[in-house]
Write a protein that holds these residues in place. Sequence first.
Motif, PDB file in Angstrom:
ATOM      1  N   LEU A 262       0.838  -1.200   0.000  1.00  0.00           N
ATOM      2  CA  LEU A 262       0.000   0.000   0.000  1.00  0.00           C
ATOM      3  C   LEU A 262       0.872   1.248   0.000  1.00  0.00           C
ATOM      4  O   LEU A 262       0.590   2.221  -0.719  1.00  0.00           O
ATOM      5  N   GLN A 263       1.943   1.233   0.777  1.00  0.00           N
ATOM      6  CA  GLN A 263       2.871   2.366   0.783  1.00  0.00           C
ATOM      7  C   GLN A 263       3.499   2.575  -0.598  1.00  0.00           C
ATOM      8  O   GLN A 263       3.588   3.711  -1.093  1.00  0.00           O
ATOM      9  N   LEU A 264       3.913   1.483  -1.215  1.00  0.00           N
ATOM     10  CA  LEU A 264       4.509   1.587  -2.555  1.00  0.00           C
ATOM     11  C   LEU A 264       3.491   2.103  -3.566  1.00  0.00           C
ATOM     12  O   LEU A 264       3.839   2.874  -4.475  1.00  0.00           O
ATOM     13  N   ALA A 265       2.236   1.696  -3.399  1.00  0.00           N
ATOM     14  CA  ALA A 265       1.185   2.165  -4.311  1.00  0.00           C
ATOM     15  C   ALA A 265       1.046   3.677  -4.228  1.00  0.00           C
ATOM     16  O   ALA A 265       0.955   4.367  -5.258  1.00  0.00           O
ATOM     17  N   PHE A 266       1.030   4.217  -3.017  1.00  0.00           N
ATOM     18  CA  PHE A 266       0.949   5.671  -2.863  1.00  0.00           C
ATOM     19  C   PHE A 266       2.178   6.356  -3.443  1.00  0.00           C
ATOM     20  O   PHE A 266       2.067   7.388  -4.107  1.00  0.00           O
ATOM     21  N   ALA A 267       3.353   5.771  -3.209  1.00  0.00           N
ATOM     22  CA  ALA A 267       4.591   6.373  -3.710  1.00  0.00           C
ATOM     23  C   ALA A 267       4.584   6.463  -5.229  1.00  0.00           C
ATOM     24  O   ALA A 267       4.855   7.532  -5.805  1.00  0.00           O
ATOM     25  N   PHE A 268       4.251   5.359  -5.892  1.00  0.00           N
ATOM     26  CA  PHE A 268       4.303   5.361  -7.356  1.00  0.00           C
ATOM     27  C   PHE A 268       3.107   6.088  -7.972  1.00  0.00           C
ATOM     28  O   PHE A 268       3.229   6.634  -9.070  1.00  0.00           O
ATOM     29  N   GLY A 291       8.117 -10.513  -5.134  1.00  0.00           N
ATOM     30  CA  GLY A 291       6.878 -10.844  -5.833  1.00  0.00           C
ATOM     31  C   GLY A 291       5.659 -10.443  -5.032  1.00  0.00           C
ATOM     32  O   GLY A 291       4.679  -9.939  -5.588  1.00  0.00           O
ATOM     33  N   GLN A 292       5.719 -10.649  -3.719  1.00  0.00           N
ATOM     34  CA  GLN A 292       4.576 -10.315  -2.864  1.00  0.00           C
ATOM     35  C   GLN A 292       4.338  -8.811  -2.823  1.00  0.00           C
ATOM     36  O   GLN A 292       3.207  -8.344  -2.973  1.00  0.00           O
ATOM     37  N   ASN A 293       5.404  -8.034  -2.627  1.00  0.00           N
ATOM     38  CA  ASN A 293       5.249  -6.578  -2.607  1.00  0.00           C
ATOM     39  C   ASN A 293       4.768  -6.056  -3.957  1.00  0.00           C
ATOM     40  O   ASN A 293       3.997  -5.097  -4.029  1.00  0.00           O
ATOM     41  N   THR A 294       5.234  -6.688  -5.029  1.00  0.00           N
ATOM     42  CA  THR A 294       4.813  -6.280  -6.373  1.00  0.00           C
ATOM     43  C   THR A 294       3.320  -6.520  -6.565  1.00  0.00           C
ATOM     44  O   THR A 294       2.585  -5.620  -7.007  1.00  0.00           O
ATOM     45  N   LYS A 295       2.851  -7.715  -6.221  1.00  0.00           N
ATOM     46  CA  LYS A 295       1.425  -8.030  -6.382  1.00  0.00           C
ATOM     47  C   LYS A 295       0.551  -7.135  -5.503  1.00  0.00           C
ATOM     48  O   LYS A 295      -0.492  -6.642  -5.938  1.00  0.00           O
ATOM     49  N   ASP A 296       0.987  -6.941  -4.256  1.00  0.00           N
ATOM     50  CA  ASP A 296       0.213  -6.097  -3.341  1.00  0.00           C
ATOM     51  C   ASP A 296       0.153  -4.658  -3.843  1.00  0.00           C
ATOM     52  O   ASP A 296      -0.897  -4.012  -3.804  1.00  0.00           O
TER      53      ASP A 296
END
Length: 428
Positions: A262-268, A291-296
Amino acid sequence: MPIDIPSLVPSKYLTHLLQIDSTLKDAGFECYLVGGSVRDLVMGKIPKEYDLTTNAEPKQVKRLFRTVIDTGIEHGTVTVVLDKINYEITTYRIDKDYTDGRRPDHVEFGTTLSEDLKRRDFTMNALAFDLKTGLLVDEHFGLKDIEQKIIRTIGNPIKRFTEDGLRPIRALRFASTLDFEIEPETKKAIHETKHITKKISLERFQDEVLKSLLGFKPSRMIELLAEESIFQIFLPNLPTKISPRKEILEKLDRTTKELTGLQLAFAFYALLGEITSKDLEIILRTLKFSGQNTKDCILFFEILSKWEKNKKQNGIDLSVLKKEYLAPVKRHFQTRFPVDTKFIQKLNSIFESNITVLVEIWEENPPLLLSDLKLNGNHLAESFPDLPKTSYGTILTQLLDLVLHSPKENEYSRLLHHSAQFISKMVN
């Protein structure tokens, strides 16, 4: 300068540290707490880990302790394990020549603490502490820089950054997590040594990004990476200049640290806005995120993008909230762990004041997925033997759309009745 260590170090760590200190000193060696742990202590923080330095060589350290791991013995580092807690002990060393911009070609074990401190990256990390006497060794004015909240390299910043291309990224991360400013010459050197930074592994880069997400203000790291055009070093297809959306970054700072994706989603999303999921996946995989962080991240990015587009519409259709937001979350996470009310509440940085509505819907336990229907493909086969199996998916999807609007319809007899109607229309 004495520091009241007992009041800052938890007792179990202090006992171990004093044991290591005494063992080395009783054997005729020196021993100091060093680096980030000392920095944290003088800032009044409890360190996450404790590193020590000594003039004892690795083989000598190994003779003194029962459980020792060769974690980086070629660079003079071994790990002493006490009560299942690791303590890295590194021999005073001098780093010789950096030709790959990542690590010294070879190291020489030094004879003095001063030689060891000179090789370190920033003044704030070149502090050493004598556990017995309480003496703080500060030969590079690190304490002053900490007091003034300044990140400064030891010596010439271009030389320091040329030695190790990760150091500029660490400078940005420390500026973010510690809320410090980067000293002008040090900041200028970040620009002038990008050709060295390019040599670092993508794993090391993304590790620094992940560490920054655990800090007080992760948005600062994203801003600095954009400001210094660091992402473009590793992702040359990105625009030359990126201006992050500040209102999105503010939400990043309010996002739970328990959901890295979720944090990465906001960042990108703040950096790149409406890119496709495919393009985002390429970026995440290029940067070596798991892979998990990418999918999430992709899941939350799609939800965030959709919500930012739709939130301005008048009124909220409950069936849309179920289908577009709650259902994907349940589908994605249900095989990993139970999705409960607390988990839904962690999404408040996306939905803000509307999170209350989503929680209320969730607590009603509505059918959200095909697996939640009281009727399945086997039931269709029993009741409608002439129905082609290729039509099962269409019928079940129609039933799910129906119960998303009217959860009370999720009863076997009713769903069977609706199935007959849907099949009749298909035939006609």
